[in-house]
Design an enzyme around this catalytic site. Structure first.
Site, mmCIF file in Angstrom:
data_model
loop_
_atom_site.group_PDB
_atom_site.id
_atom_site.type_symbol
_atom_site.label_atom_id
_atom_site.label_comp_id
_atom_site.label_asym_id
_atom_site.label_seq_id
_atom_site.Cartn_x
_atom_site.Cartn_y
_atom_site.Cartn_z
ATOM 1 N N GLN A 8 0.803 -1.223 0.000
ATOM 2 C CA GLN A 8 0.000 0.000 0.000
ATOM 3 C C GLN A 8 0.840 1.279 0.000
ATOM 4 O O GLN A 8 0.336 2.343 -0.324
ATOM 5 C CB GLN A 8 -0.944 -0.008 1.210
ATOM 6 C CG GLN A 8 -1.993 -1.103 1.108
ATOM 7 C CD GLN A 8 -2.869 -1.193 2.335
ATOM 8 O OE1 GLN A 8 -2.554 -1.949 3.251
ATOM 9 N NE2 GLN A 8 -3.956 -0.449 2.370
ATOM 10 N N GLU A 12 -4.611 -9.925 9.366
ATOM 11 C CA GLU A 12 -6.021 -10.254 9.135
ATOM 12 C C GLU A 12 -6.178 -11.617 8.478
ATOM 13 O O GLU A 12 -6.813 -11.770 7.431
ATOM 14 C CB GLU A 12 -6.703 -9.137 8.340
ATOM 15 C CG GLU A 12 -6.616 -7.814 9.088
ATOM 16 C CD GLU A 12 -7.530 -6.724 8.572
ATOM 17 O OE1 GLU A 12 -7.919 -6.770 7.404
ATOM 18 O OE2 GLU A 12 -7.851 -5.815 9.360
HETATM 19 C C1 BGC Z 1 -6.183 -3.764 6.288
HETATM 20 C C2 BGC Z 1 -5.525 -2.595 5.615
HETATM 21 C C3 BGC Z 1 -6.587 -1.664 5.051
HETATM 22 C C4 BGC Z 1 -7.426 -1.167 6.197
HETATM 23 C C5 BGC Z 1 -8.477 -0.140 5.832
HETATM 24 C C6 BGC Z 1 -7.435 -3.444 7.033
HETATM 25 O O1 BGC Z 1 -8.389 -4.385 6.683
HETATM 26 O O2 BGC Z 1 -5.257 -4.483 7.060
HETATM 27 O O3 BGC Z 1 -4.649 -3.074 4.647
HETATM 28 O O4 BGC Z 1 -6.051 -0.630 4.298
HETATM 29 O O5 BGC Z 1 -8.074 -2.250 6.795
HETATM 30 O O6 BGC Z 1 -9.473 -0.646 5.020
#
Ligand code: BGC
Length: 419
Positions: free
Chosen positions: A22, A161
């Protein structure tokens, strides 16, 4: 609202979080890069240069330290470190050594995530996350990376996650691989990496219940590898935790979702040093699955309900079931109204304070995210950052929330509503 001064524990981790794909830019050997570039892609735009953090990490880390934070959570990219099976890039590992050293120069504790959604093309094309052997491959990569970096790692998160795919699936989302309108896109992406589409299984796109089981095994093997590596850092897993709230008739469905993609991971975390709680909102569950936001409740750029109290509920639940210390490895809001960001974090931190007051061992809070970055399928539109990034010049500019949260981090205290 009556408030009182609440001081957080002395070594509390005050950080912000990012992920390699990202923010780094040019992650061309990853499965997601291919998926972004094939016609028919659900990604509204490709990640491209992202925030060019691969080159600008030193400035970003210095900025973080100047703001008052003592922690930076970021991920290292498997696709760079092991570009082909069993071929490890010394140059990529040296790069991450420099990033870690830079954190230490600025007295920033590095919290390193080993997998944050993206995988090397060759992994995704050879059974990917539907395949048990990916767990072994992942553990081998963790072992090699930790052998090179372990003495500089502050805290390690195996997988980001690891329950997200299963969670989204049980809330009612169809895996993209099976979406009839995406079949061509998916098959073409597989072709471009030289894989049989049936064997192409990128995380979050594939059969999510199989991926869940691979993730559990990958965490188990990776945690063991990391614990026996160079360095003495705590190891844990990070979970996507919506605050599951049953609406009338939704109790059974809520309990099922909770058992299948929250409790099973909490139990897996019992032998770990901590559990990473990542919460953005609540999820309302009806008899047939997720319900849309409640009428009248403010929503964010992601379409989520503005529900900062979800964090407190999930810290309490995670600590009670996993029975290990908690680090809030992500919490944040996608919004273009920075005053709403401050309000969201203020209320979330009040919840963290109440948990600590009640004796729950919470070791840190990482705001997602340091920068406005590549928000996966949604591209660069939802802005989660404390810091804005000019998409042309990559210039960083601080939002008021950056200074506000940095000041709290420096003070290690808030004026809290502890009721
Ligand atoms: C993730 C991130 C994501 C963030 C916001 C999380 O689910 O780990 O990569 O950018 O949420 O949506």
């Amino acid at each position: 609202m009556p408030t009182e001064r609440f001081t957080f524990p002395a070594n509390f981790l005050w950080g912000t979080a990012t992920a390699a794909h990202q923010v780094e830019g040019g992650n061309i050997n990853s499965d997601f890069w291919v998926l972004e570039h094939v016609p028919g892609s659900p990604f509204v735009e490709p990640s491209g240069d992202a925030c060019d953090q691969y080159h600008r990490y030193a400035d970003d880390i210095a900025m973080l330290a100047r703001l008052g934070f003592n922690t930076y959570r970021f991920s290292i990219e498997w696709a760079r470190i092991e570009p082909e099976p069993g071929e490890f890039s010394r140059a990529a590992l040296d790069h991450y050594r420099r990033v870690l050293a830079c954190c230490h120069e600025h007295k920033i504790t590095p919290v390193v995530t080993f997998h944050h959604f993206t995988s090397p093309r060759w992994v995704a094309g050879d059974g990917g996350w539907e395949e048990k052997k990916t767990a072994e491959r992942f553990a081998r990569y963790c072992e090699r990376a930790a052998a090179h970096l372990g003495d500089l790692i502050g805290v390690a998160c195996t997988i980001n996650e690891a329950n997200l795919g299963a969670y989204q699936y049980l809330l009612g989302a169809m895996p993209l691989k099976l979406d009839p309108s995406r079949l061509e896109w998916f098959a073409e992406a597989a072709r471009r990496i030289g894989a049989d589409p049936n064997r192409f299984a990128p995380y979050l796109m594939c059969d999510q219940m199989k991926a869940r089981d691979t993730m559990l095994e990958a965490h188990r093997l990776a945690a063991a590898a990391l614990k026996s590596s160079r360095g003495k850092f705590p190891v844990g897993i990070c979970l996507a935790l919506g605050d599951l709230q049953a609406m009338p008739g939704g109790e059974q469905r809520r309990d099922y979702i909770k058992a299948e993609c929250q409790d099973i991971f909490y139990e897996a975390a019992r032998g770990d040093d901590f559990i990473g709680v990542q919460t953005y909102t609540r999820d309302r569950i009806g008899p047939d699955g997720a319900l849309p936001p409640e009428a009248g409740v403010e929503t964010t750029l992601m379409g989520y309900e503005f529900w900062p109290e979800a964090l407190e509920a999930n810290i309490r639940q995670a600590a009670a079931i996993a029975k290990v210390p908690v680090i809030v490895t992500e919490n944040g809001i996608g919004t273009d109204k920075d005053d709403r960001r401050i309000e969201y974090v203020r209320r979330a931190l009040n919840g963290v304070a109440r948990c600590i007051r009640d004796g729950i061992d919470v070791h840190g809070y990482c705001y997602w995210s340091l920068l406005d970055n590549f928000e996966w399928n949604s591209g660069y539109r939802p802005t989660f950052g404390l810091v804005a990034v000019d998409r042309e010049t990559q210039a960083r500019s601080l939002k008021p929330s950056a200074k506000w949260l940095g000041d709290i981090a420096r003070a290690g205290a808030i004026d809290a509503d502890l009721r």
